[in-house]
Design a protein around this motif. Sequence first.
Motif, mmCIF file in Angstrom:
data_model
loop_
_atom_site.group_PDB
_atom_site.id
_atom_site.type_symbol
_atom_site.label_atom_id
_atom_site.label_comp_id
_atom_site.label_asym_id
_atom_site.label_seq_id
_atom_site.Cartn_x
_atom_site.Cartn_y
_atom_site.Cartn_z
ATOM 1 N N PRO A 43 54.309 34.977 41.284
ATOM 2 C CA PRO A 43 55.511 34.523 40.680
ATOM 3 C C PRO A 43 56.856 35.541 40.989
ATOM 4 O O PRO A 43 57.938 34.777 40.911
ATOM 5 N N THR A 44 56.520 36.546 41.213
ATOM 6 C CA THR A 44 57.595 37.759 41.460
ATOM 7 C C THR A 44 58.023 37.620 42.724
ATOM 8 O O THR A 44 59.141 38.159 43.102
ATOM 9 N N GLY A 45 57.495 36.967 43.762
ATOM 10 C CA GLY A 45 57.708 36.897 45.335
ATOM 11 C C GLY A 45 57.693 38.161 45.888
ATOM 12 O O GLY A 45 57.843 38.510 46.923
ATOM 13 N N THR A 46 56.864 39.204 45.214
ATOM 14 C CA THR A 46 56.703 40.742 45.926
ATOM 15 C C THR A 46 55.450 40.506 47.023
ATOM 16 O O THR A 46 55.944 41.029 48.039
ATOM 17 N N PHE A 47 54.624 39.792 46.613
ATOM 18 C CA PHE A 47 53.289 39.814 47.663
ATOM 19 C C PHE A 47 53.388 38.358 48.226
ATOM 20 O O PHE A 47 53.309 37.198 47.197
ATOM 21 N N ALA A 48 52.909 37.884 49.528
ATOM 22 C CA ALA A 48 52.738 36.449 50.026
ATOM 23 C C ALA A 48 51.220 36.330 49.635
ATOM 24 O O ALA A 48 50.410 37.092 49.685
ATOM 25 N N PRO A 49 51.019 35.008 49.347
ATOM 26 C CA PRO A 49 49.446 34.525 49.181
ATOM 27 C C PRO A 49 48.779 34.917 50.393
ATOM 28 O O PRO A 49 49.056 34.924 51.636
ATOM 29 N N GLY A 50 47.572 35.637 50.142
ATOM 30 C CA GLY A 50 46.546 35.993 51.086
ATOM 31 C C GLY A 50 46.763 37.582 51.367
ATOM 32 O O GLY A 50 45.959 38.245 52.056
ATOM 33 N N ALA A 51 47.946 38.189 50.627
ATOM 34 C CA ALA A 51 48.320 39.617 51.122
ATOM 35 C C ALA A 51 46.907 40.292 50.637
ATOM 36 O O ALA A 51 46.435 40.260 49.582
ATOM 37 N N ARG A 52 46.779 41.388 51.298
ATOM 38 C CA ARG A 52 45.662 42.373 50.987
ATOM 39 C C ARG A 52 46.361 43.262 50.050
ATOM 40 O O ARG A 52 47.130 44.227 50.481
ATOM 41 N N VAL A 53 45.452 43.662 48.971
ATOM 42 C CA VAL A 53 46.099 44.680 48.075
ATOM 43 C C VAL A 53 44.887 45.449 47.378
ATOM 44 O O VAL A 53 43.817 44.881 47.401
ATOM 45 N N VAL A 54 45.482 46.771 46.954
ATOM 46 C CA VAL A 54 44.487 47.658 45.927
ATOM 47 C C VAL A 54 45.050 47.365 44.624
ATOM 48 O O VAL A 54 46.298 47.373 44.399
ATOM 49 N N ALA A 55 44.218 47.282 43.560
ATOM 50 C CA ALA A 55 44.664 47.390 42.081
ATOM 51 C C ALA A 55 44.800 48.602 41.443
ATOM 52 O O ALA A 55 43.719 49.392 41.744
ATOM 53 N N ILE A 56 45.861 48.919 40.719
ATOM 54 C CA ILE A 56 45.947 50.288 40.045
ATOM 55 C C ILE A 56 45.359 50.036 38.529
ATOM 56 O O ILE A 56 45.940 49.032 38.099
ATOM 57 N N PRO A 57 44.309 50.614 38.084
ATOM 58 C CA PRO A 57 43.690 50.462 36.690
ATOM 59 C C PRO A 57 44.655 50.960 35.656
ATOM 60 O O PRO A 57 44.489 50.321 34.454
ATOM 61 N N ASN A 58 45.530 52.026 36.036
ATOM 62 C CA ASN A 58 46.450 52.566 35.064
ATOM 63 C C ASN A 58 47.428 51.830 34.621
ATOM 64 O O ASN A 58 48.226 51.535 35.519
ATOM 65 N N SER A 59 47.820 51.461 33.369
ATOM 66 C CA SER A 59 48.991 50.585 32.963
ATOM 67 C C SER A 59 49.774 51.339 31.881
ATOM 68 O O SER A 59 49.411 51.170 30.709
ATOM 69 N N PRO A 60 50.889 52.056 32.208
ATOM 70 C CA PRO A 60 51.658 52.655 31.288
ATOM 71 C C PRO A 60 52.425 51.838 30.536
ATOM 72 O O PRO A 60 53.073 50.642 30.939
ATOM 73 N N GLN A 61 52.778 51.922 29.126
ATOM 74 C CA GLN A 61 53.264 51.040 28.270
ATOM 75 C C GLN A 61 54.727 51.360 28.236
ATOM 76 O O GLN A 61 55.465 50.322 27.621
ATOM 77 N N SER A 62 55.013 52.364 28.675
ATOM 78 C CA SER A 62 56.616 52.727 28.364
ATOM 79 C C SER A 62 57.018 53.837 29.222
ATOM 80 O O SER A 62 56.183 54.710 29.708
#
Length: 337
Positions: A73-92
């Motif tokens: 929904p943010t328009g950063t990546f097109a459908p089908g784009a290959r990505v790696v996921a970052i498991p670390n999620s800073p809260q601030s």
Amino acid sequence: MINHIYQLVSPGVFSIEYASTDLADKVILRPQFMALCHADQRYFLGQRSQDVLRKKLPMALIHECCGRVLQDPTGTFAPGARVVAIPNSPQSPDPIISENYRRDSRFLSSGYDGFMREYIDLPADRLVSCDGVPDHIAAITEFVSVTVQAARRFDRLAHARRDRVGIWGDGSMAFVLACTLRSIFPQIELHVVGKNARKLSMFSFVGATHFADDLPQGFSVDHAFECAGGEGSYYAIDDIIRTIEPQGSVILLGVSENKVAINTRDVLEKGLTLAGSSRSGREDFVEAIRLMGDPAVQNRLNRIISIDDPVCQMGDIERVFRTDLNTPFKTVFEWRM
């Protein structure tokens, strides 16, 4: 959207949790390839303390994966784009402390559900494009990013005399660290110290390899990395303190469940700097993908990757964990759940 989350409920036992996934403001991706880590195995085998297991389970494991974007929904990546996921999620935000060391950061598969799900929902800044990197190699991006973080800490802490740098350990982490250091600091002469002849033979691209119990007389390094971990941490750190030159920097990466004794007298007399390095952040992922786009790096990483059969049903999850126990390499598998 109802999501299938495959959780470890007790050591060796998995179950399916059905949960609603919010599609409003996060990128939705389908995981395709995953990699196992020793941290996952410690939960699977029940090698963490009972107190830790009670607090963190049930929990989906795996914090290393790549996949394809289904919608953004943010328009950063097109459908089908290959990505790696970052498991670390800073809260601030924090202008001083890196995201992987902040107390409020949430690390997936360590107290929060990891990537063993039908779909993964993450903010766009927790994804990095992996175009140009084969899937089975992209799956270990998080692993490579940890060594990039260590290399960056080394670059900030170590003095300018960097002629000889030692790596203690001959496992997958030591191998990937050697790949990373060789790419970022090609002028440094790397020396790898280990115990296993077969593993040491894989480090053909470094300056020299040595057996820990047969170091050459007068052997020394300007700086060092400890990648032994476990009970081997004590011996590796002791060797490093004994052989490192004064005012050298020591980057510690090996994880030990028990406290490790350190010869503080020689640390003080030599004026050494000891620094811990753990996990990674977005900058490390971006740099890891850049390094892994090099065919020479890909060829080296292929040496430590063992591709298991695809995971298609519940029984396959336990199988891949059991198989991983019997391989000295980094286990990667296709996720079809």
